[in-house]
Design a protein around this motif. Sequence first.
Motif, PDB file in Angstrom:
ATOM      1  N   UNK A  54       0.689   7.095  -2.559  1.00 43.24           N
ATOM      2  CA  UNK A  54       1.442   6.601  -1.556  1.00 43.24           C
ATOM      3  C   UNK A  54       0.628   5.228  -1.240  1.00 43.24           C
ATOM      4  N   UNK A  55       1.054   4.250  -1.042  1.00 41.05           N
ATOM      5  CA  UNK A  55       0.381   2.939  -0.582  1.00 41.05           C
ATOM      6  C   UNK A  55       0.701   2.400   0.431  1.00 41.05           C
ATOM      7  N   UNK A  56      -0.375   1.343   1.091  1.00 42.81           N
ATOM      8  CA  UNK A  56      -0.224   0.660   2.258  1.00 42.81           C
ATOM      9  C   UNK A  56       0.856  -0.288   2.224  1.00 42.81           C
ATOM     10  N   UNK A  57       1.008  -0.998   1.081  1.00 39.93           N
ATOM     11  CA  UNK A  57       2.147  -2.171   0.960  1.00 39.93           C
ATOM     12  C   UNK A  57       2.779  -1.758  -0.409  1.00 39.93           C
ATOM     13  N   UNK A  58       3.831  -2.451  -0.911  1.00 38.92           N
ATOM     14  CA  UNK A  58       4.715  -2.131  -2.166  1.00 38.92           C
ATOM     15  C   UNK A  58       3.758  -2.894  -3.179  1.00 38.92           C
TER      16      UNK A  58
END
Length: 134
Positions: A54-58
Amino acid sequence: MAATTARRARIAATVSAVLLSGSLLGASAAEASTAAYPPHRPFGTVTAKSGLNVRQYPSTDSSVLFVLPFRAQRGLDCKVRAQNIEGNTLWYKLRNKEAWVTARFMDNTGFVPFCKDVHPTAASSSMKSQEAMG
């Protein structure tokens, strides 16, 4: 009497161990837990056996916030087209979080709208942009 004291000591040690392990796991355990029932639609289910970052941005260039385990289910807010991951350019924003997952390893259940439709900006709602969108 001694047996009762020993039993109480074992119970206290077990309770302490459970509480300590829970505090050490902290937010990561809360993020990784799966609910007994699926979240409200739309939601996604992790298909990657090794888990899903799960990331901060795509983008894979952004920070990993935590990892969802295989078959974990999470509510999805909206989707965008971004970095291509093995032929899939869609990324989902998790509901109630500023966090993103690639759609390549997440099966969605229910309709996931594009973020531009869910969270319009002043630029996307201008007459010029409306004409450009068709």
